[in-house]
Design a protein around this motif. Sequence first.
Motif, PDB file in Angstrom:
ATOM      1  N   TYR A 176      19.195   6.796 -28.109  1.00 60.23           N
ATOM      2  CA  TYR A 176      18.090   6.978 -29.053  1.00 60.23           C
ATOM      3  C   TYR A 176      17.538   5.627 -29.500  1.00 60.23           C
ATOM      4  O   TYR A 176      16.319   5.480 -29.724  1.00 60.23           O
ATOM      5  N   TRP A 177      18.419   4.632 -29.655  1.00 66.00           N
ATOM      6  CA  TRP A 177      17.950   3.312 -30.077  1.00 66.00           C
ATOM      7  C   TRP A 177      17.038   2.696 -29.019  1.00 66.00           C
ATOM      8  O   TRP A 177      15.994   2.101 -29.346  1.00 66.00           O
ATOM      9  N   ILE A 178      17.400   2.817 -27.746  1.00 67.39           N
ATOM     10  CA  ILE A 178      16.557   2.287 -26.669  1.00 67.39           C
ATOM     11  C   ILE A 178      15.199   2.980 -26.669  1.00 67.39           C
ATOM     12  O   ILE A 178      14.151   2.346 -26.497  1.00 67.39           O
ATOM     13  N   THR A 179      15.209   4.301 -26.886  1.00 67.81           N
ATOM     14  CA  THR A 179      13.943   5.041 -26.956  1.00 67.81           C
ATOM     15  C   THR A 179      13.084   4.549 -28.119  1.00 67.81           C
ATOM     16  O   THR A 179      11.866   4.359 -27.979  1.00 67.81           O
ATOM     17  N   THR A 180      13.712   4.326 -29.268  1.00 68.00           N
ATOM     18  CA  THR A 180      12.987   3.801 -30.435  1.00 68.00           C
ATOM     19  C   THR A 180      12.459   2.403 -30.150  1.00 68.00           C
ATOM     20  O   THR A 180      11.317   2.071 -30.515  1.00 68.00           O
ATOM     21  N   TYR A 181      13.276   1.580 -29.514  1.00 67.74           N
ATOM     22  CA  TYR A 181      12.876   0.214 -29.163  1.00 67.74           C
ATOM     23  C   TYR A 181      11.632   0.226 -28.272  1.00 67.74           C
ATOM     24  O   TYR A 181      10.667  -0.506 -28.513  1.00 67.74           O
ATOM     25  N   LEU A 182      11.646   1.063 -27.252  1.00 68.66           N
ATOM     26  CA  LEU A 182      10.502   1.138 -26.336  1.00 68.66           C
ATOM     27  C   LEU A 182       9.275   1.715 -27.039  1.00 68.66           C
ATOM     28  O   LEU A 182       8.154   1.228 -26.859  1.00 68.66           O
ATOM     29  N   GLY A 183       9.483   2.747 -27.852  1.00 64.04           N
ATOM     30  CA  GLY A 183       8.354   3.390 -28.528  1.00 64.04           C
ATOM     31  C   GLY A 183       7.644   2.458 -29.498  1.00 64.04           C
ATOM     32  O   GLY A 183       6.407   2.399 -29.527  1.00 64.04           O
ATOM     33  N   THR A 184       8.419   1.716 -30.301  1.00 70.04           N
ATOM     34  CA  THR A 184       7.787   0.799 -31.246  1.00 70.04           C
ATOM     35  C   THR A 184       7.065  -0.339 -30.513  1.00 70.04           C
ATOM     36  O   THR A 184       6.002  -0.793 -30.955  1.00 70.04           O
ATOM     37  N   GLY A 185       7.632  -0.790 -29.400  1.00 73.19           N
ATOM     38  CA  GLY A 185       6.979  -1.847 -28.626  1.00 73.19           C
ATOM     39  C   GLY A 185       5.657  -1.388 -28.045  1.00 73.19           C
ATOM     40  O   GLY A 185       4.654  -2.118 -28.080  1.00 73.19           O
TER      41      GLY A 185
END
Length: 317
Positions: A176-185
């Motif tokens: 989930y953190w990787i998904t959040t990282y990509l989404g915010t970027g």
Amino acid sequence: MITKERPPALKPPELQRRYFWKDIWRDWQLYALLILPLAYFILFKYVPMLGVIIAFKDYNMFKGILESSWIGLNAFREIFQMDAFYNALRNTFVLNVLDLVIGFPVPIFLAVMLNELRIQWFKRTAQTVLYLPHFISWIIIGGMATQLLATNAGSVNVFLNSLGLESIPFLSEPLYWITTYLGTGIWREAGWGTILYLAAMTGINKELYEAAEVDGATRARKMWHITLPGIKPTIVILLIINVGHMSAIGFDRPFTLANPMVADVSEVISTYVYKVGIQSARYTIATAIGLFQAVVGLIFLLTADFVSRKVNDHGIF
């Protein structure tokens, strides 16, 4: 009859030198405008490069760079024996590859969609809304992500709980953190990249669209056969630059979104250098890692440019 002697013919190098100084004198105002940018790059980009010799010395801040003793490649041997370094290197490549595969096409898609809009006020408004996040600091975005996505007190999870649904660990579980990282970027940078492609689209000959319309081409056909080929050089150049940055990663984004629960996937080269170089005061190790990162990035950049020239006849150099 007295004849004047002709001046000796100038040799090509002398002729080129004379024309060179003549051009400088003619356009001296334009060349004067380059003084400040050149001074900036020399002082803040090239002069600091002398500091890379710290990677080959047992650096002591009291002795200075020149007086510190040489240790050769010992620092590099040490970092290649660190498990934490390989973990940070792996995370850097994984996050950058995901950013490239998922995030790189988004600005292209948005630019093509915006280019097809006919209502100008809506087009300008959408473009403004899309690129405004680029000007928001990652520190602010990190705070926003914490307030919205925190597992227990985040607004999103509070809303989900009110509907009887379980909380989603956006910031506390690796996937989930990787998904959040990509989404915010993507949210922050997609609009800015869109501007570059929209600017490239202004150079496409409008007569091509008119001819295609006469031939009965649909809007999708015009996008595929005119718009995308028209911005192909821009896409290739930006792709090469992104590949060149594959071994590098910004500090603000992973640092503000990271937390101890996801350290295995959030620790990247930039944050690792910060912890080793600043917090632990191991400047030699930190410089060695930075130099290794720069060399790998240069290799990626040159390789991507070479492959692009062979395949598409487009490149940077």
